[in-house]
Scaffold this active site. Sequence first.
Site, PDB file in Angstrom:
ATOM      1  N   PRO A   1      -3.693  -0.934  19.343  1.00 12.38           N
ATOM      2  CA  PRO A   1      -3.370  -1.331  17.965  1.00 12.38           C
ATOM      3  C   PRO A   1      -3.550  -0.237  16.909  1.00 12.38           C
ATOM      4  O   PRO A   1      -3.200  -0.446  15.747  1.00 12.38           O
ATOM      5  CB  PRO A   1      -4.325  -2.501  17.705  1.00 12.38           C
ATOM      6  CG  PRO A   1      -5.434  -2.326  18.675  1.00 12.38           C
ATOM      7  CD  PRO A   1      -4.882  -1.626  19.860  1.00 12.38           C
TER       8      PRO A   1
ATOM      9  N   TYR B   1      -9.138   4.570   8.238  1.00 12.42           N
ATOM     10  CA  TYR B   1      -9.296   4.848   9.671  1.00 12.42           C
ATOM     11  C   TYR B   1     -10.405   5.884   9.773  1.00 12.42           C
ATOM     12  O   TYR B   1     -10.253   6.991   9.262  1.00 12.42           O
ATOM     13  CB  TYR B   1      -8.011   5.454  10.265  1.00 12.42           C
ATOM     14  CG  TYR B   1      -6.870   4.475  10.439  1.00 12.42           C
ATOM     15  CD1 TYR B   1      -6.051   4.117   9.375  1.00 12.42           C
ATOM     16  CD2 TYR B   1      -6.591   3.925  11.689  1.00 12.42           C
ATOM     17  CE1 TYR B   1      -4.999   3.222   9.543  1.00 12.42           C
ATOM     18  CE2 TYR B   1      -5.535   3.029  11.868  1.00 12.42           C
ATOM     19  CZ  TYR B   1      -4.755   2.685  10.786  1.00 12.42           C
ATOM     20  OH  TYR B   1      -3.711   1.805  10.961  1.00 12.42           O
TER      21      TYR B   1
ATOM     22  N   TYR C   1       4.149   6.278  10.578  1.00 10.23           N
ATOM     23  CA  TYR C   1       3.298   5.150  10.206  1.00 10.23           C
ATOM     24  C   TYR C   1       4.097   4.065   9.469  1.00 10.23           C
ATOM     25  O   TYR C   1       3.952   2.882   9.765  1.00 10.23           O
ATOM     26  CB  TYR C   1       2.126   5.634   9.342  1.00 10.23           C
ATOM     27  CG  TYR C   1       1.029   4.605   9.221  1.00 10.23           C
ATOM     28  CD1 TYR C   1      -0.030   4.581  10.129  1.00 10.23           C
ATOM     29  CD2 TYR C   1       1.047   3.654   8.209  1.00 10.23           C
ATOM     30  CE1 TYR C   1      -1.030   3.623  10.037  1.00 10.23           C
ATOM     31  CE2 TYR C   1       0.052   2.690   8.110  1.00 10.23           C
ATOM     32  CZ  TYR C   1      -0.983   2.678   9.029  1.00 10.23           C
ATOM     33  OH  TYR C   1      -1.976   1.730   8.928  1.00 10.23           O
TER      34      TYR C   1
ATOM     35  N   LYS D   1       1.654  -0.979  15.584  1.00  7.07           N
ATOM     36  CA  LYS D   1       3.085  -1.008  15.907  1.00  7.07           C
ATOM     37  C   LYS D   1       3.591  -2.288  16.573  1.00  7.07           C
ATOM     38  O   LYS D   1       4.800  -2.548  16.556  1.00  7.07           O
ATOM     39  CB  LYS D   1       3.432   0.175  16.844  1.00  7.07           C
ATOM     40  CG  LYS D   1       3.303   1.528  16.181  1.00  7.07           C
ATOM     41  CD  LYS D   1       4.337   1.688  15.096  1.00  7.07           C
ATOM     42  CE  LYS D   1       4.143   2.911  14.248  1.00  7.07           C
ATOM     43  NZ  LYS D   1       4.410   2.715  12.822  1.00  7.07           N
TER      44      LYS D   1
ATOM     45  N   HIS E   1       0.829  -1.212   0.000  1.00  2.00           N
ATOM     46  CA  HIS E   1       0.000   0.000   0.000  1.00  2.00           C
ATOM     47  C   HIS E   1       0.862   1.259   0.000  1.00  2.00           C
ATOM     48  O   HIS E   1       1.837   1.343   0.737  1.00  2.00           O
ATOM     49  CB  HIS E   1      -0.900   0.028   1.243  1.00  2.00           C
ATOM     50  CG  HIS E   1      -1.992  -0.999   1.212  1.00  2.00           C
ATOM     51  ND1 HIS E   1      -2.912  -1.155   2.214  1.00  2.00           N
ATOM     52  CD2 HIS E   1      -2.319  -1.917   0.261  1.00  2.00           C
ATOM     53  CE1 HIS E   1      -3.760  -2.114   1.897  1.00  2.00           C
ATOM     54  NE2 HIS E   1      -3.416  -2.601   0.724  1.00  2.00           N
TER      55      HIS E   1
HETATM   56  P1  FAD Z   1       3.689 -12.927  20.772  1.00  2.00           P
HETATM   57  O1  FAD Z   1       3.272 -12.914  19.356  1.00  2.00           O
HETATM   58  O2  FAD Z   1       2.669 -12.812  21.840  1.00  2.00           O
HETATM   59  O3  FAD Z   1       4.523 -14.265  20.977  1.00  2.00           O
HETATM   60  C1  FAD Z   1       4.873 -14.762  22.246  1.00  2.00           C
HETATM   61  C2  FAD Z   1       4.937 -16.272  22.176  1.00  2.00           C
HETATM   62  O4  FAD Z   1       5.352 -16.775  23.442  1.00  2.00           O
HETATM   63  C3  FAD Z   1       3.576 -16.893  21.896  1.00  2.00           C
HETATM   64  O5  FAD Z   1       3.670 -17.811  20.820  1.00  2.00           O
HETATM   65  C4  FAD Z   1       3.179 -17.552  23.207  1.00  2.00           C
HETATM   66  O6  FAD Z   1       2.392 -18.711  23.000  1.00  2.00           O
HETATM   67  C5  FAD Z   1       4.549 -17.876  23.796  1.00  2.00           C
HETATM   68  N1  FAD Z   1       4.545 -17.981  25.262  1.00  2.00           N
HETATM   69  C6  FAD Z   1       3.877 -17.231  26.160  1.00  2.00           C
HETATM   70  N2  FAD Z   1       4.142 -17.648  27.406  1.00  2.00           N
HETATM   71  C7  FAD Z   1       5.016 -18.662  27.300  1.00  2.00           C
HETATM   72  C8  FAD Z   1       5.653 -19.500  28.240  1.00  2.00           C
HETATM   73  N3  FAD Z   1       5.421 -19.368  29.546  1.00  2.00           N
HETATM   74  N4  FAD Z   1       6.486 -20.454  27.798  1.00  2.00           N
HETATM   75  C9  FAD Z   1       6.722 -20.603  26.459  1.00  2.00           C
HETATM   76  N5  FAD Z   1       6.138 -19.833  25.519  1.00  2.00           N
HETATM   77  C10 FAD Z   1       5.298 -18.877  25.938  1.00  2.00           C
HETATM   78  N6  FAD Z   1       0.742  -5.326  15.803  1.00  2.00           N
HETATM   79  C11 FAD Z   1       1.125  -4.728  14.660  1.00  2.00           C
HETATM   80  O7  FAD Z   1       2.333  -4.440  14.477  1.00  2.00           O
HETATM   81  N7  FAD Z   1       0.234  -4.427  13.648  1.00  2.00           N
HETATM   82  C12 FAD Z   1      -1.074  -4.739  13.774  1.00  2.00           C
HETATM   83  O8  FAD Z   1      -1.815  -4.513  12.813  1.00  2.00           O
HETATM   84  C13 FAD Z   1      -1.536  -5.357  14.996  1.00  2.00           C
HETATM   85  N8  FAD Z   1      -2.825  -5.724  15.144  1.00  2.00           N
HETATM   86  C14 FAD Z   1      -3.169  -6.487  16.243  1.00  2.00           C
HETATM   87  C15 FAD Z   1      -4.455  -6.945  16.326  1.00  2.00           C
HETATM   88  C16 FAD Z   1      -4.831  -7.751  17.410  1.00  2.00           C
HETATM   89  C17 FAD Z   1      -6.260  -8.237  17.473  1.00  2.00           C
HETATM   90  C18 FAD Z   1      -3.879  -8.099  18.433  1.00  2.00           C
HETATM   91  C19 FAD Z   1      -4.255  -8.985  19.600  1.00  2.00           C
HETATM   92  C20 FAD Z   1      -2.579  -7.633  18.331  1.00  2.00           C
HETATM   93  C21 FAD Z   1      -2.209  -6.837  17.251  1.00  2.00           C
HETATM   94  N9  FAD Z   1      -0.909  -6.368  17.118  1.00  2.00           N
HETATM   95  C22 FAD Z   1      -0.563  -5.677  16.005  1.00  2.00           C
HETATM   96  C23 FAD Z   1       0.106  -6.688  18.115  1.00  2.00           C
HETATM   97  C24 FAD Z   1       0.973  -7.875  17.695  1.00  2.00           C
HETATM   98  O9  FAD Z   1       0.155  -8.971  17.370  1.00  2.00           O
HETATM   99  C25 FAD Z   1       1.942  -8.210  18.830  1.00  2.00           C
HETATM  100  O10 FAD Z   1       2.617  -7.031  19.185  1.00  2.00           O
HETATM  101  C26 FAD Z   1       2.957  -9.286  18.409  1.00  2.00           C
HETATM  102  O11 FAD Z   1       2.329 -10.555  18.410  1.00  2.00           O
HETATM  103  C27 FAD Z   1       4.165  -9.308  19.345  1.00  2.00           C
HETATM  104  O12 FAD Z   1       5.035 -10.366  19.014  1.00  2.00           O
HETATM  105  P2  FAD Z   1       5.858 -11.124  20.123  1.00  2.00           P
HETATM  106  O13 FAD Z   1       6.657 -12.166  19.405  1.00  2.00           O
HETATM  107  O14 FAD Z   1       6.553 -10.149  20.980  1.00  2.00           O
HETATM  108  O15 FAD Z   1       4.767 -11.795  21.082  1.00  2.00           O
HETATM  109  C1  DHB Z   2      -4.486  -3.874  11.023  1.00  2.00           C
HETATM  110  C2  DHB Z   2      -4.632  -3.712  12.393  1.00  2.00           C
HETATM  111  C3  DHB Z   2      -4.347  -2.495  12.970  1.00  2.00           C
HETATM  112  O1  DHB Z   2      -4.473  -2.328  14.303  1.00  2.00           O
HETATM  113  C4  DHB Z   2      -3.920  -1.422  12.195  1.00  2.00           C
HETATM  114  O2  DHB Z   2      -3.691  -0.226  12.792  1.00  2.00           O
HETATM  115  C5  DHB Z   2      -3.759  -1.583  10.835  1.00  2.00           C
HETATM  116  C6  DHB Z   2      -4.038  -2.808  10.249  1.00  2.00           C
HETATM  117  C7  DHB Z   2      -4.809  -5.165  10.392  1.00  2.00           C
HETATM  118  O3  DHB Z   2      -5.205  -6.099  11.140  1.00  2.00           O
HETATM  119  O4  DHB Z   2      -4.729  -5.277   9.157  1.00  2.00           O
END
Ligand code: FAD
Ligand code: DHB
Length: 388
Positions: free
Chosen positions: A289, A199, A381, A293, A72
């Site tokens: 969200p 948005y 962004y 980020k 995009h």
């Molecule tokens: P996680 O993805 O949470 O990974 C952590 C891992 O550790 C998991 O697999 C978990 O199962 C494992 N774990 C936990 N506890 C233990 C344990 N005790 N022992 C072993 N393993 C364990 N971010 C964006 O950048 N853009 C977006 O558009 C966006 N949209 C989002 C929408 C939703 C609905 C949600 C919920 C989040 C969104 N986020 C977004 C945030 C993003 O998903 C997280 O910031 C991202 O997953 C972080 O990655 P991570 O690897 O740090 O943690």
């Molecule tokens: C998506 C989620 C977000 O929170 C955002 O700011 C942009 C995109 C997504 O799920 O595509």
Amino acid sequence: MRTQVGIVGAGPAGLMLSHLLHLEGIDSVILENRSRDYIESRIRAGLIEQWANDLLIDTGVGARMQREGMFHNGVYFGFGRALHYLNFRDLIGKGVTIYGQQEIVKDLIHRRLSDSGQILFEAADVSVHDLAGNPSIRFRHDGKEGEVVCDFIGGCDGFHGICRPSIPAAVLTAYDREYPFGWVGILSESPPPEHELIYAYHERGFALYTMRSSTLARLYLQCAPDDEIENWPDARIWEELHARLDGTRALAEGMMLQRGITAMRSFVVEPMQYGRLFLAGDSAHIQPPTGAKGMNLALADVKVLSRALVAFYRSGRSDLLEQYSATCLRRVWKAQRFSWWMTQLFHLDPSHNSFDRKRQMAELDYVTSSEAAMRSVAENYVGLPVEG
Ligand code: FAD
Ligand code: DHB
């Protein structure tokens, strides 16, 4: 079992850390408490910053994203019954990519396993020990006790993981803010209303219209912070999505494949390291969200961490490891600031009055009409540079 870097968590942070270390000849083992199937189908983030897109491609895990992702050039801000386009490519020469987080997770797992990487899925009772001395990770796997002895631990286990709470509480300072709203999110088998993101600011509340493909819409609605998904039958969700789009585009309805509620919180812990344990991603910080980020910050942290570990193993330098937290936090706080700013700009806050709504409208008007303001939104962004 002995390895150089023991990693807790196979999310984007843990998997990318293991991959980047492998490319530099450094061994790691990942302990993940969920099954492979579970983490490969967990629907979360979808928006990838420009530099993160480049990182995936440059390190050989971006081929499927290049084929299936959607690139995009900008986003739409909707308010006052009109859409206003911010063209990031024209403003700063960069863009963003839509590609599901679980697809990145699949691609990284596939690559780690093809490179003979070790990921222990469904590891139970994971705990970390002797963080300031000779670190180790203990766990149960297939009913047996196990231990990984390592030089360093990557605490990549997300917000509810065990690594952050294993650091003595007196060492850490937490910065926290909760918001008086949440998001209802759905995945619908229908085309999104636009080919790029919208948005929307609306008197009924914020809405975000994004997608996973040209036939799969990902749609979010502001709701109450303690709302429950049972309060949101299909008809109510569609009614609000139509109303908040406010006639600016047509919205096709489709079968809902997934639905859920996301809480809104800003949280940062400082420092992001203790002894030989380094926190990365959601284990150290989360944000609402709205700025997209979370996953991008997780990738940025492990880029910084892998570089510091490479400097240590290659030339015995520990200065980059010592500076890890400070290096990450400078960027983390800017992303926190931007996520907070987008959130307060677009959401209806129950404590707001008519003055605040006029102020929000004035700010939306400003950030979609001043080139200086649009450039500032654009550079935040698409993702600020990753230091180190
Ligand atoms: P996680 O993805 O949470 O990974 C952590 C891992 O550790 C998991 O697999 C978990 O199962 C494992 N774990 C936990 N506890 C233990 C344990 N005790 N022992 C072993 N393993 C364990 N971010 C964006 O950048 N853009 C977006 O558009 C966006 N949209 C989002 C929408 C939703 C609905 C949600 C919920 C989040 C969104 N986020 C977004 C945030 C993003 O998903 C997280 O910031 C991202 O997953 C972080 O990655 P991570 O690897 O740090 O943690
Ligand atoms: C998506 C989620 C977000 O929170 C955002 O700011 C942009 C995109 C997504 O799920 O595509």
